[in-house]
Design an enzyme around this catalytic site. Structure first.
Site, mmCIF file in Angstrom:
data_model
loop_
_atom_site.group_PDB
_atom_site.id
_atom_site.type_symbol
_atom_site.label_atom_id
_atom_site.label_comp_id
_atom_site.label_asym_id
_atom_site.label_seq_id
_atom_site.Cartn_x
_atom_site.Cartn_y
_atom_site.Cartn_z
ATOM 1 N N PHE A 88 0.832 -1.212 0.000
ATOM 2 C CA PHE A 88 0.000 0.000 0.000
ATOM 3 C C PHE A 88 0.850 1.239 0.000
ATOM 4 C CE2 PHE A 88 -3.288 -2.831 0.974
ATOM 5 C CZ PHE A 88 -2.747 -3.747 1.850
ATOM 6 N N SER A 89 2.136 1.077 -0.339
ATOM 7 C CA SER A 89 3.018 2.225 -0.141
ATOM 8 C C SER A 89 4.120 2.263 -1.177
ATOM 9 C CB SER A 89 3.661 2.118 1.245
ATOM 10 O OG SER A 89 4.191 0.805 1.393
ATOM 11 N N SER A 103 13.749 8.078 8.618
ATOM 12 C CA SER A 103 15.204 8.067 8.404
ATOM 13 C C SER A 103 15.488 7.104 7.247
ATOM 14 C CB SER A 103 15.930 7.588 9.668
ATOM 15 O OG SER A 103 15.315 6.424 10.184
ATOM 16 N N TYR A 104 16.478 7.447 6.451
ATOM 17 C CA TYR A 104 16.807 6.657 5.264
ATOM 18 C C TYR A 104 17.840 5.600 5.625
ATOM 19 C CZ TYR A 104 18.833 5.584 0.655
ATOM 20 O OH TYR A 104 19.299 4.943 -0.480
ATOM 21 N N GLU A 158 18.418 -4.251 2.902
ATOM 22 C CA GLU A 158 17.826 -5.226 3.843
ATOM 23 C C GLU A 158 18.819 -6.324 4.222
ATOM 24 O OE1 GLU A 158 13.470 -4.919 1.558
ATOM 25 O OE2 GLU A 158 14.428 -6.865 1.837
ATOM 26 N N ASP A 166 6.143 -9.255 13.116
ATOM 27 C CA ASP A 166 6.531 -9.670 11.759
ATOM 28 C C ASP A 166 8.021 -9.456 11.545
ATOM 29 O OD1 ASP A 166 5.449 -8.936 8.324
ATOM 30 O OD2 ASP A 166 6.176 -10.774 9.273
ATOM 31 N N LYS A 196 11.604 -10.161 10.536
ATOM 32 C CA LYS A 196 12.205 -11.047 9.534
ATOM 33 C C LYS A 196 13.315 -10.273 8.824
ATOM 34 C CE LYS A 196 8.523 -9.725 6.314
ATOM 35 N NZ LYS A 196 7.503 -10.175 5.364
ATOM 36 N N GLU A 248 13.784 -9.255 5.954
ATOM 37 C CA GLU A 248 13.363 -8.164 5.056
ATOM 38 C C GLU A 248 13.062 -6.879 5.831
ATOM 39 O OE1 GLU A 248 12.336 -11.281 5.106
ATOM 40 O OE2 GLU A 248 11.078 -11.772 3.381
ATOM 41 N N ASN A 249 12.690 -7.025 7.098
ATOM 42 C CA ASN A 249 12.315 -5.843 7.893
ATOM 43 C C ASN A 249 13.459 -5.331 8.749
ATOM 44 O OD1 ASN A 249 9.738 -5.858 6.906
ATOM 45 N ND2 ASN A 249 8.898 -7.081 8.569
ATOM 46 N N ASP A 269 8.779 -1.486 9.547
ATOM 47 C CA ASP A 269 7.531 -2.196 9.239
ATOM 48 C C ASP A 269 6.695 -2.532 10.480
ATOM 49 O OD1 ASP A 269 6.685 -4.828 6.857
ATOM 50 O OD2 ASP A 269 5.556 -3.224 7.821
ATOM 51 N N THR A 292 4.768 -13.517 8.659
ATOM 52 C CA THR A 292 5.265 -14.187 7.449
ATOM 53 C C THR A 292 5.545 -15.649 7.770
ATOM 54 O OG1 THR A 292 6.236 -12.094 6.831
ATOM 55 C CG2 THR A 292 7.083 -14.045 5.687
#
Ligand code: ATP
Ligand code: SVQ
Length: 316
Positions: free
Chosen positions: A37-38, A104-105, A110, A149, A151, A153-154, A167, A202
């Site tokens: 959604f983003s 923050s960037y 990941e 969540d 993981k 990826e986050n 996330d 996940t």
């Protein structure tokens, strides 16, 4: 004389007045990534030349997919977080069609990308980054928040190669008082009548209790930690399968094994985290809390007092 056009302002965390930002305050650059959604866009604030990752959400899409509660959850959790191992939320604003989160960037991508690129981490790198995740979870749980969540990826990295957990749309804020409103869904929850949560994390990292009782605990994040440590050292998550139901079956039956070369100390730690009963996992209250987890032999030599100031080991 017409009243001066003033920008609305808000009190920030420090209690000082902060002008509300608007899209024109930023120069939008490349797209960093897309969520369901983003869209996350690299942007520079005109007045300060500072670089941010701005997460832009389309209101129509959120409403159509009935996901407004996740947006509110992400905002309320991120607003509470102020810690080096979490992506920081600086401002939020909106226009007619979109919501904006100025974050923050985390410019180095990941954790999952590094596991795939290197195959797996050596014990030294695993120890350092697992310690950063433990330190981050200790802070998060201390605020009464479950990630739900967690993981690879986050878990992002900033320029200094320290972790930046992100996330929080699916996280849970445990209500601080015993009775009264369930802080998230706004509905009155009679004692003992916990609303069933629809959210499931996940597949590879979801804990057995979430699969069977739909209830998540702080300990659910400790299960995910066990999966992540296993994956850092072996290259793959412990519970794998073609379809989700096959993975779920292995999780509830604790069906996994260690590859050759997995050190006994690391194996002992993973075995103490991948425990079916949430109250039996090293790090949960009933098992001595985070102090006991931080004392596990796998973490021998870790200086827990200033991890975010240490130079991370070279990922090899
Ligand atoms: N603060 C950030 N700095 C750098 N990259 C980011 C940042 N936040 C998100 N990203 C990247 O942008 C992409 C989209 O992230 P976003 O949080 O919008 O969606 P997602 O959580 O990945 O997807 P979904 O919403 O389906 O869970 C991801 O690949 C993520 O790695
Ligand atoms: O919670 C807040 O801080 C404000 C309160 C005022 C407000 O209108 N919003 C946006 C609420 C909202 C959420 C989802 C959709 Cl699809 C549309 C509007 C909230 C908001 C503004 C900007 C970014 C995120 C959010 Cl939740």
């Amino acid at each position: 004389k017409m009243a001066e056009e003033t920008t609305p302002s808000k009190l920030n965390r420090a209690g000082s007045l902060q002008a509300k930002r608007k899209p024109e305050d930023f120069i939008f650059g490349k797209v960093i990534g897309e969520g369901s959604f983003s869209t996350v866009i690299l942007a520079k604030e005109v007045s300060t030349d500072k670089q941010y990752a701005i997460k832009v959400l389309d209101k129509q899409h959120i409403i159509r997919e009935n996901k407004a509660q996740y947006v509110h959850r992400e905002k309320s959790v991120l607003s509470k977080l102020n810690h080096p191992f979490f992506v920081k939320l600086y401002y939020t604003f909106q226009d007619k069609d979109r919501l904006y989160f100025v974050l923050s960037y985390a410019g180095r991508g990941e954790l999952l990308d590094y596991i795939q690129k290197l195959g797996s981490f050596d014990e030294n790198c695993t120890r350092f980054y697992a310690a950063e995740v433990v330190s981050a979870l200790e802070h998060l749980h201390g605020l009464g928040i479950i990630h739900r969540d967690l993981k690879p990826e986050n878990i992002l990295f900033n320029e200094q190669m320290h972790i930046q957990i992100t996330d929080f749309g699916s996280s849970k804020i445990l209500k601080t008082d015993q009775l009264g409103e369930d802080s998230q869904d706004g509905s009155q929850v009679a004692p003992g009548q916990k609303r069933k949560n629809s959210f499931v994390g996940t597949a590879q990292y979801v804990s057995p209790e979430v699969l069977t009782s739909k209830k998540a605990y702080y300990s659910s994040d400790l299960w995910a930690l066990g999966c992540i440590i296993y994956q850092l050292l072996s290259g793959l998550p412990p519970f794998r399968g073609g379809h989700e139901y096959q993975i779920f079956q292995k999780i509830t039956k604790l069906e996994y094994e260690f590859p050759e070369g997995f050190s006994p100390t690391a194996r002992d730690l993973v075995e103490k985290l991948l425990v079916l009963e949430p109250e039996g996992r090293l790090g949960c209250e009933e098992m001595g809390g985070f102090d006991k987890l931080k004392k596990h032999p796998f973490f021998e030599g870790v200086d827990w007092s200033n991890l975010s100031k240490q130079k991370p080991p070279q990922l090899v």
